[in-house]
Each structure stands twice: as C-alpha cells, then as structure tokens.
Write an enzyme that holds these catalytic residues in place. Structure first.
Site, PDB file in Angstrom:
ATOM      1  CE  LYS A 266      -9.759  -0.593  12.182  1.00  0.00           C
ATOM      2  NZ  LYS A 266     -10.551  -0.725  10.944  1.00  0.00           N
ATOM      3  NE  ARG A 340      -6.167   1.494   1.448  1.00  0.00           N
ATOM      4  CZ  ARG A 340      -7.431   1.473   1.050  1.00  0.00           C
ATOM      5  NH1 ARG A 340      -7.831   2.243   0.053  1.00  0.00           N
ATOM      6  NH2 ARG A 340      -8.299   0.676   1.635  1.00  0.00           N
TER       7      ARG A 340
HETATM    8  N1  BES Z   1      -7.182  -3.558   9.125  1.00  0.00           N
HETATM    9  C1  BES Z   1      -8.305  -2.978   8.464  1.00  0.00           C
HETATM   10  C2  BES Z   1      -9.052  -4.000   7.596  1.00  0.00           C
HETATM   11  C3  BES Z   1      -9.909  -4.990   8.319  1.00  0.00           C
HETATM   12  C4  BES Z   1     -11.155  -4.646   8.764  1.00  0.00           C
HETATM   13  C5  BES Z   1      -9.496  -6.284   8.453  1.00  0.00           C
HETATM   14  C6  BES Z   1     -11.963  -5.584   9.380  1.00  0.00           C
HETATM   15  C7  BES Z   1     -10.293  -7.227   9.056  1.00  0.00           C
HETATM   16  C8  BES Z   1     -11.528  -6.866   9.523  1.00  0.00           C
HETATM   17  C9  BES Z   1      -7.848  -1.850   7.562  1.00  0.00           C
HETATM   18  O1  BES Z   1      -6.754  -1.137   7.988  1.00  0.00           O
HETATM   19  C10 BES Z   1      -9.002  -0.895   7.478  1.00  0.00           C
HETATM   20  O2  BES Z   1      -9.314  -0.317   8.475  1.00  0.00           O
HETATM   21  N2  BES Z   1      -9.584  -0.759   6.294  1.00  0.00           N
HETATM   22  C11 BES Z   1     -10.695   0.079   6.105  1.00  0.00           C
HETATM   23  C12 BES Z   1     -10.513   0.824   4.811  1.00  0.00           C
HETATM   24  C13 BES Z   1     -11.496   1.933   4.599  1.00  0.00           C
HETATM   25  C14 BES Z   1     -11.220   3.062   5.573  1.00  0.00           C
HETATM   26  C15 BES Z   1     -11.380   2.422   3.192  1.00  0.00           C
HETATM   27  C16 BES Z   1     -11.956  -0.782   6.062  1.00  0.00           C
HETATM   28  O3  BES Z   1     -11.890  -1.877   5.517  1.00  0.00           O
HETATM   29  O4  BES Z   1     -12.951  -0.378   6.631  1.00  0.00           O
HETATM   30 MN    MN Z   2      -7.316   0.481   9.293  1.00  0.00          MN
END
Ligand code: BES
Ligand code: MN
Ligand code: ZN
Length: 504
Positions: A266, A340
């Site tokens: 990230k 997931r």
């Molecule tokens: N924990 C994150 C989701 C999240 C993002 C929660 C921002 C709260 C605020 C999750 O593990 C994630 O990174 N999801 C990705 C999925 C994507 C790679 C398909 C996302 O939401 O960007």
């Molecule tokens: Mn994630």
C-alpha cells in the site's frame, strides 16, 4: 464506569447528590408541568427562548436553587426517539467535560416513552467519556465513574438498561483492541484477549497455531501469514446460553492485525490506519464480552483468523496459487486482497458447527467506503430472512447497514486461467466482487457478510475505533434468542415450554 437505574421524577432527580445532572427535555412538553425547581426552570427557559427547540440545544446552569448537583445541563431531545436521545446526550456530555465529574445523573423521565432510549443514552454517555490510555499514559483517563439513569418506571426500563450496560462493555472491548497499535495487538495478543474472555461465565476459548491450521488445510489463510514473523492464530470462542442441540450463530471476524498490502504494498499515506484491519475480530471479541454479561438463551460461536499481512522474502507473491480448505484453488493476483483469503478458510470451517446462520464481519474493501461512507456498513446475504433480520437489528440499535446486491454477473471478473478463481476482479463494484469471492465458500450456509471498512473506525483528528458493529450484532443475537424461545414454547411439551417462555 458503572450504571445505576432509578425511578425518578424531576423532583427526585433534583435531590440527587451528584457532580452534575443532565436532563433530557423533549420539544413538546406533556401537559402542565408539576411545580418544582427543575420543571419551573425548564418552562421559564423555554418561554424566554434560552432553551430552544431542536435536538441537542443546550442550556448549562450552575448552582441552581433547589437542585442538589452543582452543575445542571438541560438538553433538547426533540421527539424523544432513540436517534434524538443519542444526539442530545452527546451534546449534553460535550459541555460536561470537566474532570471533576465522577457521578452523573442522567434524567430521561421527561421523555414521553423513556424506555426505548435507555440503552442508546447509556451508550452515548460512555462514548463521550471514553478515553484510550493503553499506549498513552499521559492521556486523561475517564473521570466519570457512575451514571445514575433516571426513568419513570424501573420495571419497564430494566431490559434496555441491562442491554445498554452489556453493550457499553462490548463496545469498549472492541474499541480497546482495535485502537491498540499493531505491536500491542499481535495475533498472539488477540488470542490472549480471547482466552481472558474464556474465563467469563458461559464462554470457552480455543486457540490454534500454525501447525494445527496447516493440518486443517487452510492454505489461503497460511499464504497471507507467510510474510510475517508473527505466527498466525485461529481463535474459536463458544458462548453457550441454550441447550446443546440448539444450532449456533457463527460470527467470523477478520483479524488482520496489520495490513501493509504485502508484496502488493500500500502507499505510505495513512497506512497506520491498517492497524484497524482487525476491527471485525475486535467486534467479535466485544460481542462475546457483552454476551457474558447479558447471558441470552442462544449459542454463539466466534471464529477469528488472525495474522499480519507483510512483504518479506517468504511472503506470498502475486500469481501464486494456493489451495483453500474447501479444496478450491485461488490465484492470488493481489496480495492486498488478503481479508477474503483468511475469511474463506474460516467460512469453510464454520460449516462444522451446523449453524443457524453465519455472519462474517470484515474491514474488507476500500470500495465499500466509497459506496456507503461512514454511516452504514455494507450488508451482503444470500438469504432474505437473514438480511432482513440484520437490517432491522441495525436500525433498532442505531448501528445501521445497507443491503448490497450479489448478482452472479459480479463474479465474472474472478475467473482465472490458472486456478479455480482469482482473489480480485476489476476496480468496479469492488465490495461486491469481494463478497462474491466469499460466497464461493459458503455453499449452502445461511450466510451474511458485513463490510465494515467505512464504519469500524474514524479518521482525522477523531481517529479511533467506533466499536461498530457490536450493537448491531448484539441486537440480532438478542432477537434470535427471543425468536428461538418463542418457537420452542410453541412446541407441545407444555411444562418445559412454559418455563422457557417465562425466562424470555
Ligand atoms: N483492509 C483493506 C480494506 C480497506 C481499505 C479498509 C481502506 C479500510 C480502508 C483490504 O485488505 C484491502 O486492501 N482491500 C483492497 C482490495 C483490492 C486490492 C481488490 C482495497 O480495497 O483496495
Ligand atoms: Mn489489504
Ligand atoms: Zn485488509
């Protein structure tokens, strides 16, 4: 922080020895006020325009004659319904921030129906006085020690009061664990917290480590944990409040104690907030803390897969294919879609409990934050009755959710040339495609998924956990408990049925 329930007229409340008295005043006064210091003051302040109508309008007074508490705060509670009560208590508490306030009187008995609002009033009181101190010793700890809740009829308010008390405990458990930074809330520490809950009445805890999880074949969960030196944990909590034969509700909480994204790392900005990525797990712990206090007649199983998502020489790589516990293979196209992956194995495991329903709770997608913001959690379910029950629980507990679609077309993007499925689809409909992925592991289970990415914590200066959706979950479980006792008392065995009905 403790609560006491008392039956109080305004006159009796005026005599309460406390550091402050917070009085909720509905917009419409019911009939002619009884003569008394408090009621006369309210009538006069209203007439002179010093206490305007409108939820949350406040009049703050000091050393009022005839009122024993030195500080008196009158606050408008609009129509007196729970949503207005919550706003009013928050507004009133905002002017009662002084550290000297240890004992507070909270008078609800002027509200037409004061029993509905008891639980939310207590929760708002707790919310306003909450302070996180675990890693900030310089922070002012909560001063408020006792809230005396005054209602018109104790008997009518009792169940709301008990629920409010348990919810405050549960929400604060969830907040505490979600607020802790990742180095103070590792998977092992979460397991210890669950073991501590296991010492409460009616609760048992079981914790599995890497070897046992490998033996179960949880290849998707293990893949996420690989990049971290913190060992994964798979936590099971059992709350037994009903007969062994009564099918449990299974709650599955995402427990990523820190989500860097892994190799699909990230960006740096706000990455610290990914310590909240165990908000689903925290809400399951909080729900069990509340269950231990409230002891409803229901069985509940809590499952928490917990690990860190880190980049490392050993970390899972984009394109790697893993085999989930269900036997289905997954191409991990993006290591940041890790929630997931840990949930799918926990959902497969959930089937062994022959549950009446399975609800997973996860800070799953940024897309859900875009779709619903911080007001409503995303709700996905293959069963209309379960979805309706959860929606109603959300409305009633002021912890709302919103149902999202699960059309099969949304699963198209999950197709893979190298595995039974990929772990991501495109950007479009991201919260729904994540739910479609989970659906592949819930076969015939009555399953619902709550995406709490937008509701589990607040960003900015108010950064911190909200403790959601503990109120929604507890409300659902209480409703389920009374639904099943009602169903049981319909059965012909008259004696036993009568007993249960009385208990309910
Ligand atoms: N924990 C994150 C989701 C999240 C993002 C929660 C921002 C709260 C605020 C999750 O593990 C994630 O990174 N999801 C990705 C999925 C994507 C790679 C398909 C996302 O939401 O960007
Ligand atoms: Mn994630
Ligand atoms: Zn995550």
């Amino acid at each position: 922080m403790d609560f006491e329930l008392k039956s109080f007229s305004p006159e009796q409340a005026a005599l309460l020895a406390a550091d402050a008295l917070l009085v909720l005043v509905p917009d419409a006064s019911s009939g002619t006020p009884l003569p008394g210091a408090l009621t006369v003051l309210i009538a006069e302040a209203t007439q002179r325009g010093d206490l305007e109508a409108g939820v949350g309008k406040v009049l703050s007074c000091y050393r009022v004659e005839g009122v024993k508490a030195p500080r008196l705060v009158l606050v408008r509670a609009g129509d007196g319904k729970p949503a207005a009560v919550r706003k009013a208590v928050s507004a009133g508490m905002a002017v009662l921030k002084q550290p000297g306030i240890k004992k507070l009187g909270l008078l609800l008995s002027l509200l037409g129906n004061d029993t509905d609002g008891v639980s939310v009033a207590m929760q708002a009181c707790a919310e306003a006085s909450y302070s996180y101190t675990t890693t900030k010793p310089s922070a002012k700890a909560r001063a408020l020690q006792l809230v005396v809740v005054g209602v018109s009829q104790v008997a009518a308010a009792r169940s709301g009061f008990d629920e409010g008390k348990a919810l405050v405990t549960g929400v604060e458990w969830a907040k505490e664990w979600a607020n802790r930074p990742a180095n103070h809330a590792t998977p092992s520490m979460l397991a210890d917290a669950a073991r501590k809950l296991g010492r409460k009445p009616g609760i048992k805890t079981e914790v599995l480590g890497p070897r046992q999880v490998a033996a179960l074949g949880m290849g998707a969960f293990m893949a996420v944990a690989k990049g971290s030196i913190e060992p994964l944990r798979f936590i099971t909590l059992h709350y037994s409040g009903a007969a062994k034969s009564s099918a449990p509700v299974v709650l599955v909480g995402k427990g990523i104690t820190f989500d860097t994204g892994g190799i699909s790392i990230k960006p740096a900005a706000e990455m610290d907030e990914m310590k909240f990525d165990m908000g689903g797990a925290a809400s399951v712990l909080g729900t069990f803390a509340a269950l231990a206090e409230l002891r409803p007649a229901i069985n509940v199983v809590g499952l928490i897969p917990t690990c860190e998502n880190m980049p490392d020489g050993q970390a899972v790589k984009p394109g790697d294919v893993v085999t989930s516990m269900s036997g289905q293979t997954i191409e991990i196209l993006n290591t940041d879609a890790e929630g997931r992956l840990i949930l799918c194995d926990a959902l497969t495991y959930a089937a062994r409990f022959k549950p009446r329903s399975v609800i997973d709770i996860a800070t799953l997608t940024g897309a859900c934050v875009i779709a619903l913001g911080a007001v409503r959690s995303g709700l996905f379910s293959t069963r209309d009755d379960l979805a309706t029950a959860l929606q109603q629980a959300g409305e009633a507990s002021l912890d709302p959710c919103w149902r999202m679609p699960l059309d099969d077309e949304y699963a198209e993007g999950l197709k893979s040339n190298f595995a039974d499925m990929g772990n991501v689809a495109g950007r479009a409909g991201g919260s729904i495609t994540a739910a479609k992925f989970l659906q592949k592991f819930t076969a015939d289970l009555p399953w619902a998924h709550l995406d709490i990415a937008g509701t589990a914590w607040k960003s900015g200066t108010a950064k911190g956990s909200t403790g959601r959706p503990v109120p929604l979950l507890m409300h659902y479980l209480m409703d389920e408990a009374s639904r099943s006792t009602a169903a049981a008392s319909d059965k012909p065995t008259k004696k036993a049925a009568g007993k249960r009905a009385r208990k309910a």
